[in-house]
Design a protein around this motif. Structure first.
Motif, PDB file in Angstrom:
ATOM      1  N   SER A   1       0.832  -1.207   0.000  1.00 22.94           N
ATOM      2  CA  SER A   1       0.000   0.000   0.000  1.00 22.94           C
ATOM      3  C   SER A   1       0.867   1.258   0.000  1.00 22.94           C
TER       4      SER A   1
ATOM      5  N   GLU B   1       3.725   1.790   1.129  1.00 26.04           N
ATOM      6  CA  GLU B   1       4.548   1.982   2.320  1.00 26.04           C
ATOM      7  C   GLU B   1       5.663   0.947   2.315  1.00 26.04           C
TER       8      GLU B   1
ATOM      9  N   TYR C   1       8.169  -1.378   4.335  1.00 25.73           N
ATOM     10  CA  TYR C   1       8.237  -2.031   5.645  1.00 25.73           C
ATOM     11  C   TYR C   1       9.582  -2.734   5.807  1.00 25.73           C
TER      12      TYR C   1
ATOM     13  N   LYS D   1       7.606   0.382   9.890  1.00 23.53           N
ATOM     14  CA  LYS D   1       7.604   1.105   8.626  1.00 23.53           C
ATOM     15  C   LYS D   1       8.933   1.844   8.486  1.00 23.53           C
TER      16      LYS D   1
ATOM     17  N   THR E   1       8.801   4.099  12.313  1.00 27.37           N
ATOM     18  CA  THR E   1       7.968   3.746  13.466  1.00 27.37           C
ATOM     19  C   THR E   1       8.782   2.891  14.430  1.00 27.37           C
TER      20      THR E   1
ATOM     21  N   SER F   1      -5.541  -6.190   3.889  1.00 27.58           N
ATOM     22  CA  SER F   1      -6.246  -4.957   4.273  1.00 27.58           C
ATOM     23  C   SER F   1      -6.042  -4.585   5.732  1.00 27.58           C
ATOM     24  N   ALA F   2      -5.374  -5.450   6.502  1.00 25.78           N
ATOM     25  CA  ALA F   2      -5.223  -5.238   7.943  1.00 25.78           C
ATOM     26  C   ALA F   2      -4.096  -4.251   8.247  1.00 25.78           C
ATOM     27  N   ASP F   3      -4.056  -3.820   9.499  1.00 24.66           N
ATOM     28  CA  ASP F   3      -2.953  -3.004   9.998  1.00 24.66           C
ATOM     29  C   ASP F   3      -1.787  -3.944  10.276  1.00 24.66           C
TER      30      ASP F   3
ATOM     31  N   ASP G   1      -0.038  -4.101  13.704  1.00 21.68           N
ATOM     32  CA  ASP G   1      -0.796  -4.586  14.860  1.00 21.68           C
ATOM     33  C   ASP G   1      -0.580  -6.086  14.992  1.00 21.68           C
TER      34      ASP G   1
ATOM     35  N   SER H   1      -3.266  -8.560  14.107  1.00 19.01           N
ATOM     36  CA  SER H   1      -3.642  -8.815  12.716  1.00 19.01           C
ATOM     37  C   SER H   1      -3.058 -10.126  12.185  1.00 19.01           C
TER      38      SER H   1
END
Length: 314
Positions: free
Chosen positions: A139, A141, A143, A163, A172, A227-229, A232, A235
């Motif tokens: 998406s 981003e 990682y 991230k 992060t 689609s999840a975070d 987290d 997830s």
């Protein structure tokens, strides 16, 4: 079923990346652990005989002058990056297992002939043993996923994610996704390491390796909805059982530290190392005969990966 033979002998922690230029790029730990070797070819099979180029060699002393482990080559934000683990010299730290993550970069089109720049250490936010970093974009981003020692958690390393602000700087704080807890992950050493990412259907998967680097070494997986975070931990689901283990009857031992690529037709491929014997003299670390294997990664009707046997392509 097709019996597998090693694609490349004496190359552990193998990483194969197919770039938009149509070439496959290969790197791995070399037996002397003294630098970063690259090769490229138009097909996966041709990597076996491709020219090897040592694009970076470790210094003779200093913070990153011993045990260059598990390099991975990535193309992030318009440039080439190799992420690798290195330990300080014996003069600085008697205990060699004090690895930290480092990176080199290259802006030229061909990373085998281009100029590489040492980017320095990647700060994980935790000043402790870490290794086996990989990156992936999701998406839009970038990682970073890696294996990290946490001083307040039992074991050698846990799987972390963050991230990235740039290809060499985290944006992060680290988040732990997994720690050694199941029986198959704590044989000899309590280890979660060697993460690699593959996407399929609605899910994103992280494979990883656990236990000592002998015949007990094996692989597991985590997965989350795309689609999840992804930052987290809730997830992610973790497989209780390993997904790839030794096959003693075929003399394939300790399969692990994998990566994923695609073949010339776009099919998902599993890349991993394994030995063909268990009678290791001395420390397994210095045994050079972990060989690179490649096989097709199958998927079941529910969208879960089928790793199968490390000795056969099903």
């Amino acid at each position: 079923m097709k019996k597998l033979s090693p694609l490349i002998e004496q190359r552990a922690d193998p990483y194969i990346y197919k770039h938009t230029d149509g070439y496959y790029y290969f790197t791995a730990s070399v037996p002397a652990y003294d630098g970063i070797e690259l090769r490229r070819a138009k097909t996966i099979q041709a990597l076996a005989t491709a020219e090897t180029v040592m694009v970076w060699r470790k210094p003779s002393e200093g913070d990153y002058s011993e045990l260059i482990w598990a390099p991975e080559i990535h193309f992030n934000m318009g440039a080439w990056y190799v992420y690798f683990a290195a330990a300080p010299s014996r003069e600085i730290k008697f205990d060699l297992f004090q690895h930290r993550m480092y990176a080199i970069s290259c802006s030229d089109a061909n990373p085998l002939t281009g100029e590489w720049i040492f980017e320095g250490k990647i700060d994980s936010g935790i000043d402790a043993f870490c290794l086996d970093a990989t990156t992936f974009t999701h998406s839009n981003e970038l990682y970073y996923v890696w294996a990290q020692k946490e001083l307040d958690v039992r074991g050698n390393s846990n799987l972390m994610i963050a991230k990235m602000e740039t290809p060499t700087k985290l944006a992060t704080k680290p988040v732990r996704l997994s720690k050694p807890e199941y029986d198959w992950e704590i044989q000899g050493f309590w280890v979660n390491e060697g993460p690699s990412i593959v996407k399929h259907g609605s899910r994103i998967f992280i494979s990883y390796s656990g236990s000592a680097t002998d015949e007990r070494y094996a692989m597991g997986i985590l997965w989350a909805e795309q689609s999840a975070d992804l930052l987290d931990p809730a997830s992610w689901t973790k497989s209780v059982e390993p997904v790839l283990v030794s096959e003693p009857s075929e003399k394939v031992f300790g399969p692990g530290h994998n990566s994923f690529t695609v073949d010339e037709e776009g099919n998902d491929m599993l890349v991993y190392h394994a030995r063909n014997y268990t009678e290791i003299e001395g420390d397994p670390l210095w045994d050079p005969n972990r060989h690179t294997y490649v096989k097709k990664l199958r998927w079941d009707e529910t969208g879960m990966p089928i790793f199968g046997s490390p000795a056969f392509e099903e």
